[in-house]
Scaffold this motif. Structure first.
Motif, PDB file in Angstrom:
ATOM      1  N   UNK A 178      41.905 -25.531   6.103  1.00 24.64           N
ATOM      2  CA  UNK A 178      41.538 -25.197   4.771  1.00 24.64           C
ATOM      3  C   UNK A 178      42.793 -24.432   4.102  1.00 24.64           C
ATOM      4  N   UNK A 179      43.152 -23.364   5.004  1.00 25.30           N
ATOM      5  CA  UNK A 179      44.389 -22.513   4.522  1.00 25.30           C
ATOM      6  C   UNK A 179      45.749 -23.242   4.897  1.00 25.30           C
ATOM      7  N   UNK A 180      45.959 -23.854   6.250  1.00 27.89           N
ATOM      8  CA  UNK A 180      47.219 -24.305   6.448  1.00 27.89           C
ATOM      9  C   UNK A 180      48.255 -22.862   6.415  1.00 27.89           C
ATOM     10  N   UNK A 181      49.384 -23.304   6.096  1.00 26.62           N
ATOM     11  CA  UNK A 181      50.328 -22.080   6.061  1.00 26.62           C
ATOM     12  C   UNK A 181      50.169 -21.076   4.922  1.00 26.62           C
ATOM     13  N   UNK A 182      49.138 -21.121   3.954  1.00 28.69           N
ATOM     14  CA  UNK A 182      48.926 -20.481   2.716  1.00 28.69           C
ATOM     15  C   UNK A 182      48.357 -19.091   3.387  1.00 28.69           C
TER      16      UNK A 182
END
Length: 197
Positions: A178-182
């Motif tokens: 969902x968030x990855x590298x965020x």
């Protein structure tokens, strides 16, 4: 048995993410063409809020969701107490939602000496929630490492990201999808690691 029959009788299986799709394909023996992922998410994406200056001000941390024992809001309270002990006045915590664990969590906040740092809003309508998320400097997702949470998509993470809110989330496979590298990740159920993050 019920799961097997459900899969066998279905013309189309709609799944919330690829982790559940893999179960349908393997354990359920659903054909790839009949297993479709439709991810859930917020109704709208807002422009990113004006960046907050956290160098001099207070860190406004928000958690939005259910507050039952398995939701591990106690981990957040322990992390907040850790930060508050090292940097008094640095943190303000807003808890949006409700659940069976709220009375115990309120008592725990008192025992940890952070009752005045925590604001409890209860459930909010979508506009009020969006206002809280825009006001915050970081959103948290506190999922424990369980077979269920490893497979599940946590809607709160997508809600945080949809308003441009930086987030700190438990390091689990679907949270990373969902968030990855965020997002910044912390070890699930580890209050010290959350406080560091």
């Amino acid at each position: 048995r019920l799961e097997r029959w459900s899969y066998r009788c279905a013309d189309l299986v709609i799944l919330p993410n690829n982790s559940y799709r893999e179960i349908a394909l393997t354990r359920g023996r659903v054909s790839p063409a009949a297993a479709v992922v439709v991810r859930s998410g917020p109704d709208r994406v807002d422009p990113a809020p004006t960046p907050h200056d956290t160098t001099r001000g207070r860190l406004e941390v928000v958690f939005a969701g259910m507050m039952n024992v398995q939701d591990r809001v106690d981990v957040l309270l322990h992390a907040a107490a850790d930060v508050e002990a090292r940097q008094p006045g640095r943190l303000r915590l807003t808890l949006v939602g409700t659940g069976d664990d709220v009375p115990r969590l309120r008592a725990l906040a008192g025992e940890l000496g952070i009752a005045d740092v925590v604001r409890w809003t209860g459930w909010l309508d979508s506009d009020a929630l969006r206002t809280e998320l825009h006001r915050a400097t970081v959103g948290v997702s506190l999922d424990d490492d369980t077979p269920f949470s490893r497979l599940s998509t946590m809607t709160k993470i997508a809600e945080y990201l949809a308003v441009g809110l930086p987030c700190v989330v438990a390091d689990l496979p679907e949270n990373r999808v969902t968030a990855g590298d965020a997002a910044r990740y912390f070890a699930p159920a580890d209050a010290r690691d959350l406080a560091r993050a």
